[in-house]
Every structure is written in C-alpha cells, then in structure tokens.
Design a protein around this motif. Structure first.
Motif, mmCIF file in Angstrom:
data_model
loop_
_atom_site.group_PDB
_atom_site.id
_atom_site.type_symbol
_atom_site.label_atom_id
_atom_site.label_comp_id
_atom_site.label_asym_id
_atom_site.label_seq_id
_atom_site.Cartn_x
_atom_site.Cartn_y
_atom_site.Cartn_z
ATOM 1 N N CYS A 199 5.605 1.108 4.578
ATOM 2 C CA CYS A 199 6.579 1.003 5.352
ATOM 3 C C CYS A 199 7.060 -0.422 5.531
ATOM 4 C CB CYS A 199 6.695 1.786 6.317
ATOM 5 S SG CYS A 199 5.375 1.176 7.625
ATOM 6 N N GLU A 200 6.166 -1.425 5.486
ATOM 7 C CA GLU A 200 6.557 -2.992 5.912
ATOM 8 C C GLU A 200 6.994 -3.438 4.811
ATOM 9 O OE1 GLU A 200 3.505 -1.617 6.486
ATOM 10 O OE2 GLU A 200 3.398 -1.542 8.584
ATOM 11 N N ILE A 201 6.701 -3.244 3.447
ATOM 12 C CA ILE A 201 6.929 -3.743 2.243
ATOM 13 C C ILE A 201 8.333 -3.147 2.056
ATOM 14 C CG2 ILE A 201 6.778 -3.577 -0.315
ATOM 15 C CD1 ILE A 201 3.525 -3.156 0.453
ATOM 16 N N GLU A 202 8.587 -2.038 2.272
ATOM 17 C CA GLU A 202 9.956 -1.339 1.917
ATOM 18 C C GLU A 202 11.058 -1.856 2.822
ATOM 19 O OE1 GLU A 202 9.549 2.712 2.352
ATOM 20 O OE2 GLU A 202 8.067 3.210 0.928
ATOM 21 N N ALA A 203 10.545 -2.363 4.049
ATOM 22 C CA ALA A 203 11.605 -2.631 4.976
ATOM 23 C C ALA A 203 12.049 -4.304 4.528
ATOM 24 C CB ALA A 203 11.278 -2.921 6.418
ATOM 25 N N THR A 204 11.088 -4.949 3.960
ATOM 26 C CA THR A 204 11.387 -6.183 3.613
ATOM 27 C C THR A 204 12.034 -6.159 2.257
ATOM 28 O OG1 THR A 204 9.271 -7.119 4.646
ATOM 29 C CG2 THR A 204 10.413 -8.480 2.944
ATOM 30 N N THR A 205 11.910 -5.502 1.534
ATOM 31 C CA THR A 205 12.292 -5.313 0.269
ATOM 32 C C THR A 205 13.823 -4.805 0.047
ATOM 33 O OG1 THR A 205 10.216 -4.745 -0.928
ATOM 34 C CG2 THR A 205 12.229 -4.313 -2.217
ATOM 35 N N ARG B 146 10.275 10.480 -0.654
ATOM 36 C CA ARG B 146 8.858 10.505 -0.467
ATOM 37 C C ARG B 146 8.740 9.396 0.584
ATOM 38 N NH1 ARG B 146 5.968 10.674 -6.071
ATOM 39 N NH2 ARG B 146 4.857 9.268 -4.965
ATOM 40 N N ALA B 147 7.502 9.592 1.451
ATOM 41 C CA ALA B 147 7.193 8.446 2.114
ATOM 42 C C ALA B 147 5.502 8.588 2.035
ATOM 43 C CB ALA B 147 7.396 9.078 3.740
ATOM 44 N N VAL B 148 5.167 7.012 1.854
ATOM 45 C CA VAL B 148 3.653 6.848 1.527
ATOM 46 C C VAL B 148 3.279 5.845 2.767
ATOM 47 C CG1 VAL B 148 2.220 5.739 0.062
ATOM 48 C CG2 VAL B 148 4.123 7.059 -0.692
ATOM 49 N N THR B 149 2.122 6.319 3.566
ATOM 50 C CA THR B 149 1.739 5.303 4.564
ATOM 51 C C THR B 149 1.236 4.076 3.930
ATOM 52 O OG1 THR B 149 -0.318 6.278 4.510
ATOM 53 C CG2 THR B 149 0.866 7.124 5.847
ATOM 54 N N GLY B 150 1.287 2.995 4.566
ATOM 55 C CA GLY B 150 1.258 1.566 4.046
ATOM 56 C C GLY B 150 2.239 0.870 3.509
ATOM 57 N N GLY C 51 3.714 12.024 2.118
ATOM 58 C CA GLY C 51 4.687 13.100 2.634
ATOM 59 C C GLY C 51 6.064 12.966 2.106
ATOM 60 N N LEU C 52 6.649 14.246 2.408
ATOM 61 C CA LEU C 52 8.066 14.422 1.814
ATOM 62 C C LEU C 52 8.887 14.740 2.721
ATOM 63 C CD1 LEU C 52 7.093 16.824 -1.247
ATOM 64 C CD2 LEU C 52 7.761 14.517 -1.388
ATOM 65 N N VAL C 53 10.251 14.347 2.850
ATOM 66 C CA VAL C 53 11.548 14.689 3.484
ATOM 67 C C VAL C 53 12.283 15.433 2.697
ATOM 68 C CG1 VAL C 53 13.410 14.181 5.051
ATOM 69 C CG2 VAL C 53 11.158 12.830 5.064
ATOM 70 N N VAL C 54 12.643 16.842 2.996
ATOM 71 C CA VAL C 54 13.555 17.562 2.036
ATOM 72 C C VAL C 54 14.816 17.924 2.862
ATOM 73 C CG1 VAL C 54 13.812 19.636 0.932
ATOM 74 C CG2 VAL C 54 11.586 18.629 0.797
ATOM 75 N N ASN C 55 15.817 17.292 2.548
ATOM 76 C CA ASN C 55 17.074 17.466 3.234
ATOM 77 C C ASN C 55 17.889 18.598 2.152
ATOM 78 O OD1 ASN C 55 19.544 17.514 4.399
ATOM 79 N ND2 ASN C 55 19.985 15.402 3.871
ATOM 80 N N PHE C 56 18.126 19.770 2.769
ATOM 81 C CA PHE C 56 18.796 20.820 2.310
ATOM 82 C C PHE C 56 20.367 20.823 2.527
ATOM 83 C CE2 PHE C 56 14.236 22.772 2.807
ATOM 84 C CZ PHE C 56 14.341 23.028 1.550
ATOM 85 N N GLY C 57 20.798 19.739 2.891
ATOM 86 C CA GLY C 57 22.142 19.531 3.394
ATOM 87 C C GLY C 57 22.779 18.843 1.977
ATOM 88 N N ASN D 31 18.860 9.921 7.154
ATOM 89 C CA ASN D 31 18.612 9.153 7.967
ATOM 90 C C ASN D 31 17.163 8.628 8.062
ATOM 91 O OD1 ASN D 31 18.182 7.701 10.529
ATOM 92 N ND2 ASN D 31 19.878 8.998 11.470
ATOM 93 N N LEU D 32 16.942 7.258 8.098
ATOM 94 C CA LEU D 32 15.769 6.688 8.099
ATOM 95 C C LEU D 32 14.736 7.173 9.168
ATOM 96 C CD1 LEU D 32 16.613 3.124 6.896
ATOM 97 C CD2 LEU D 32 15.440 4.852 5.506
ATOM 98 N N VAL D 33 15.299 7.687 10.114
ATOM 99 C CA VAL D 33 14.460 8.331 11.156
ATOM 100 C C VAL D 33 13.529 9.595 10.667
ATOM 101 C CG1 VAL D 33 14.735 9.626 13.493
ATOM 102 C CG2 VAL D 33 16.193 7.778 13.131
ATOM 103 N N PHE D 34 14.180 10.345 9.572
ATOM 104 C CA PHE D 34 13.245 11.179 9.050
ATOM 105 C C PHE D 34 12.322 10.777 8.388
ATOM 106 C CE2 PHE D 34 17.891 13.162 8.147
ATOM 107 C CZ PHE D 34 18.000 13.458 9.360
ATOM 108 N N GLU D 35 12.367 9.849 7.695
ATOM 109 C CA GLU D 35 11.153 9.039 6.959
ATOM 110 C C GLU D 35 10.286 8.643 7.961
ATOM 111 O OE1 GLU D 35 10.139 5.539 3.909
ATOM 112 O OE2 GLU D 35 12.263 6.403 3.918
ATOM 113 N N ALA D 36 10.752 8.022 9.126
ATOM 114 C CA ALA D 36 9.818 7.513 10.342
ATOM 115 C C ALA D 36 8.784 8.515 10.789
ATOM 116 C CB ALA D 36 10.669 6.858 11.172
ATOM 117 N N GLN D 37 9.520 9.852 11.151
ATOM 118 C CA GLN D 37 8.880 11.076 11.383
ATOM 119 C C GLN D 37 7.839 11.151 10.568
ATOM 120 O OE1 GLN D 37 12.279 13.636 11.602
ATOM 121 N NE2 GLN D 37 12.089 13.712 14.038
#
Length: 85
Positions: free
Chosen positions: A51-57, A45-49, A29-35, A10-16
């Motif tokens: 998120c706006e580019i990713e959403a548009t892309t 992976r999540a990189v600050t700065g 940062g990393l989100v690791v989903n063991f499911g 879920n994209l909420v994980f990346e937002a966190q």
C-alpha cells in the motif's frame, strides 16, 4: 473478499480489504464491485505490504505507468506465494 455494488470504485474498499488481510495474516484479497457493467472490470486486488509503494507510485506517475508497476508487483507476490505452497 469484499463485495460491493456501486457505480464508482472507492479506495476505501481497498483499505477495508487491507485491514482484513492484516488482521488475518493473509497477503492477497479481492474487492469485487458488481456495480460495473462487466464484472471483470470490477475486480480489484489488494496485497499487504504494497500500500505504501502504491500510494507513492500513484501520486508520482501516470495512470498507465502506475498500472504496469502494480501488475508487476502483483505478479511477484503471486510467484512468492506459489513457491511457498
């Protein structure tokens, strides 16, 4: 790093993680989903700065093109971090 154990990412994980990064001043940062069936498929992976580019892309391009652009942007971020260290 944010650890989860869900069947669906879920994209909420990346937002966190992005929130944690902004609060700590870190860039990567990393989100690791063991499911996931394979753990390597559950690492995001999540990189600050970016998120706006990713959403548009993500909205305007195909999934494959989005993944390629995201991979290049993450590589650039990694290179910037290796130069400063």
């Amino acid at each position: 790093m944010e650890c989860k154990a869900t069947f669906q990412y879920n994209l909420v994980f990346e937002a966190q993680v992005l929130t944690y990064l902004r609060l700590t001043g870190m860039k990567l940062g990393l989100v690791v989903n063991f499911g996931e069936r394979l753990v390597k498929d559950g690492i995001h992976r999540a990189v600050t700065g970016l998120c706006e580019i990713e959403a548009t892309t993500q909205r305007s391009r195909s999934t494959r093109a989005y993944q390629r652009i995201l991979k290049v942007s993450r590589t650039i971020a990694d290179l910037e971090n290796s130069d400063s260290g």
